[in-house]
Design an enzyme around this catalytic site. Structure first.
Site, PDB file in Angstrom:
ATOM      1  N   LYS A  79     -10.763 -11.445 123.349  1.00 34.38           N
ATOM      2  CA  LYS A  79      -9.671 -11.153 122.431  1.00 34.38           C
ATOM      3  C   LYS A  79      -8.351 -11.749 122.920  1.00 34.38           C
ATOM      4  CE  LYS A  79     -10.957  -7.362 120.359  1.00 34.38           C
ATOM      5  NZ  LYS A  79     -11.151  -5.924 120.181  1.00 34.38           N
ATOM      6  N   ASN A 125      -7.728   6.636 111.292  1.00 32.52           N
ATOM      7  CA  ASN A 125      -8.486   6.833 112.537  1.00 32.52           C
ATOM      8  C   ASN A 125      -7.797   7.902 113.375  1.00 32.52           C
ATOM      9  OD1 ASN A 125      -6.455   5.486 114.300  1.00 32.52           O
ATOM     10  ND2 ASN A 125      -6.971   3.751 112.999  1.00 32.52           N
ATOM     11  N   PHE A 129      -3.848  -4.429 122.719  1.00 33.33           N
ATOM     12  CA  PHE A 129      -4.768  -3.414 123.231  1.00 33.33           C
ATOM     13  C   PHE A 129      -6.159  -3.724 122.708  1.00 33.33           C
ATOM     14  CE2 PHE A 129      -2.748   0.229 125.349  1.00 33.33           C
ATOM     15  CZ  PHE A 129      -1.436  -0.232 125.341  1.00 33.33           C
ATOM     16  N   LYS A 186      -6.594 -14.385 120.554  1.00 32.75           N
ATOM     17  CA  LYS A 186      -5.336 -13.962 119.928  1.00 32.75           C
ATOM     18  C   LYS A 186      -4.110 -14.544 120.622  1.00 32.75           C
ATOM     19  CE  LYS A 186      -7.144  -9.663 117.982  1.00 32.75           C
ATOM     20  NZ  LYS A 186      -6.756  -8.444 117.279  1.00 32.75           N
TER      21      LYS A 186
HETATM   22  O1  C5P Z   1      -9.294  -7.104 117.181  1.00 36.57           O
HETATM   23  P1  C5P Z   1      -8.892  -5.721 117.524  1.00 36.57           P
HETATM   24  O2  C5P Z   1      -8.562  -4.873 116.316  1.00 36.57           O
HETATM   25  O3  C5P Z   1      -9.820  -4.999 118.435  1.00 36.57           O
HETATM   26  O4  C5P Z   1      -7.544  -5.915 118.357  1.00 36.57           O
HETATM   27  C1  C5P Z   1      -6.787  -4.852 118.787  1.00 36.57           C
HETATM   28  C2  C5P Z   1      -5.364  -5.284 118.945  1.00 36.57           C
HETATM   29  O5  C5P Z   1      -4.958  -5.990 117.788  1.00 36.57           O
HETATM   30  C3  C5P Z   1      -4.431  -4.127 119.095  1.00 36.57           C
HETATM   31  O6  C5P Z   1      -3.356  -4.541 119.933  1.00 36.57           O
HETATM   32  C4  C5P Z   1      -3.977  -3.878 117.660  1.00 36.57           C
HETATM   33  O7  C5P Z   1      -2.702  -3.267 117.611  1.00 36.57           O
HETATM   34  C5  C5P Z   1      -3.965  -5.274 117.082  1.00 36.57           C
HETATM   35  N1  C5P Z   1      -4.315  -5.365 115.655  1.00 36.57           N
HETATM   36  C6  C5P Z   1      -3.407  -5.833 114.742  1.00 36.57           C
HETATM   37  N2  C5P Z   1      -3.735  -5.952 113.401  1.00 36.57           N
HETATM   38  C7  C5P Z   1      -4.943  -5.618 112.979  1.00 36.57           C
HETATM   39  C8  C5P Z   1      -5.908  -5.145 113.889  1.00 36.57           C
HETATM   40  C9  C5P Z   1      -5.543  -5.014 115.222  1.00 36.57           C
HETATM   41  O8  C5P Z   1      -2.287  -6.159 115.122  1.00 36.57           O
HETATM   42  N3  C5P Z   1      -5.238  -5.727 111.699  1.00 36.57           N
END
Ligand code: C5P
Length: 409
Positions: free
Chosen positions: A338, A211, A324, A342
């Site tokens: 979230k 990305n 984030f 989380k």
């Molecule tokens: O659920 P989402 O991807 O939107 O959440 C974003 C947050 O979760 C960010 O802080 C990102 O660094 C973390 N993240 C993670 N592992 C993933 C996806 C996102 O730690 N596989």
């Protein structure tokens, strides 16, 4: 705040005689550009390498060299120490370090250091054998014990054609040392684990899914946390950014590697800030050879990556965990959801639709949401300033925890 640490600060720069004096000229430029006012004191030997005029032009102030020539500027070693935020000595020779450590004050520079109540930051530069000399090392140790701060020299080729430790630290390291010396160490004792950048998920040996993340937000958080006194480990996906100064940097590529690195540092940490843009999916299989073009359509099947943040926050104990959220719609609601799902303490909501916010820019516009659902919408600011705000809020959560624990006792 942020890069404004230096704005309006008054710095005395002591310059001693080594070939690296020309680098001190560049340092003056940087300091002035950052809004500091700089007054330069040179030793007699330093003036043999670069003329005081250079420093006078760059600082916009008279340069002081002679203890007994106070006629024009009515200045002496005592008035040089008044209304000063910091004294920096760069380059600092073995000789001047030895004099300061032994209490010798035989010129304007050393008398100024002796009279200085404000912090003094010393940036040694000398031949590597001189730097390794036990007397020099003993002097440095003694000065560190007395509260003098140092930016250690770098490793590399020296002017005397040898290679080793002794060359003046990079300008970026000296600037960071100066900012640190001017910053309250309110995160001292904290161990902060930060993730930054994108991940890369291989499709075949030459292609990957990734990305637009550049890592700038996470790198700024790591740098500012370290500047405020925290020990910092930064787990970074591929980026083009220079390593933050004073931070342990661990490079990873895939989400799986990022997970392994985060899990191995989790127990060490007291704060976890996950600014990385982790790929949610990875190709289910990785082709061993480069995929050739043949059919009109090619399908790649993807599978979910582990959610690292959820995993570490599930059993976070007393740790402060910050995530984030980047969304293109219903940002605040999604972010609140979230945060709950989380088990986070804070979430930084990043609106990708906002001009100046998000990937690949130096500014960001975020809202910080806490576990009580309070939303603090910050205006557009540099990522470094955003980092200060996030870390202020982290500090608040830590203080609340401490108060809560005291209340229970
Ligand atoms: O659920 P989402 O991807 O939107 O959440 C974003 C947050 O979760 C960010 O802080 C990102 O660094 C973390 N993240 C993670 N592992 C993933 C996806 C996102 O730690 N596989």
């Amino acid at each position: 705040m942020g890069e404004h640490v230096l704005a309006g600060k008054s710095i005395v720069l002591g310059v001693t005689g080594g070939i690296a004096v020309y680098k001190a000229a560049e340092l003056v430029r940087e300091l002035v550009k950052a809004g500091a006012s700089v007054r330069v004191v040179m030793t007699e030997n330093a003036t043999r390498f670069v003329s005081p005029l250079t420093f006078q032009v760059l600082s916009g102030n008279p340069v002081f060299t002679d203890m007994f020539k106070q006629d024009v500027y009515d200045i002496n070693h005592i008035s040089l120490t008044e209304n000063v935020s910091l004294m920096v000595i760069a380059p600092a020779t073995a000789n001047v370090i030895g004099k300061i450590a032994s209490g010798i004050a035989d010129d304007l520079l050393t008398t100024t250091v002796m009279a200085m109540e404000q912090p003094v930051l010393i940036c040694p530069a000398m031949n590597s054998r001189m730097y390794a000399n036990a007397v020099v090392q003993g002097n440095i140790k003694r000065l560190v014990g007395l509260g003098y701060q140092f930016v250690p020299p770098g490793y590399g080729e020296l002017a005397c054609k040898t290679e080793g430790e002794g060359r003046l630290a990079d300008l970026s390291a000296i600037m960071e040392g100066i900012k640190r010396a001017l910053t309250p160490q309110d995160l001292a004792g904290q161990r902060v684990l930060v993730t930054a950048g994108p991940t890369r998920e291989a499709i075949d040996p030459v292609r990957f899914i990734s990305n637009h993340s550049t890592g700038k937000m996470g790198y700024a958080i790591a740098q500012v946390a370290s500047r405020r006194g925290a020990e910092v480990v930064l787990v970074s996906g591929p980026t083009y950014l220079p390593a933050p100064v004073g931070v342990k940097l661990i490079y990873v590529s895939t989400a799986g590697e990022m997970r392994d690195a985060v899990l191995s540092w989790k127990d060490w940490s007291t704060v976890i800030i996950k600014a990385a843009a982790v790929a949610d999916y990875r190709p289910s299989t990785q082709a061993k050879e480069k995929i050739k073009k043949s059919e009109e359509f090619l399908q790649i099947s993807l599978e979910r990556n582990p959610d690292i943040l959820s995993e570490v926050a599930k059993e976070k104990g007393d740790r402060v965990v910050v995530g984030f959220a980047m969304e293109t719609e219903a940002l605040i609601d999604q972010a609140k959801k979230k945060l709950k799902e989380k088990n986070l303490d804070l979430i930084c909501a990043n609106d990708l639709g906002e001009p100046g916010a998000g990937f690949a820019v130096d500014t960001n516009r975020i809202s910080i949401i806490d576990s009580a659902g309070r939303v603090e919408a910050l205006p557009l600011m540099t990522k470094e300033e955003v980092a200060y705000h996030i870390l202020d809020r982290v500090r608040e959560v830590i203080d609340d925890r401490i108060r809560g624990r005291k209340g229970r006792d």
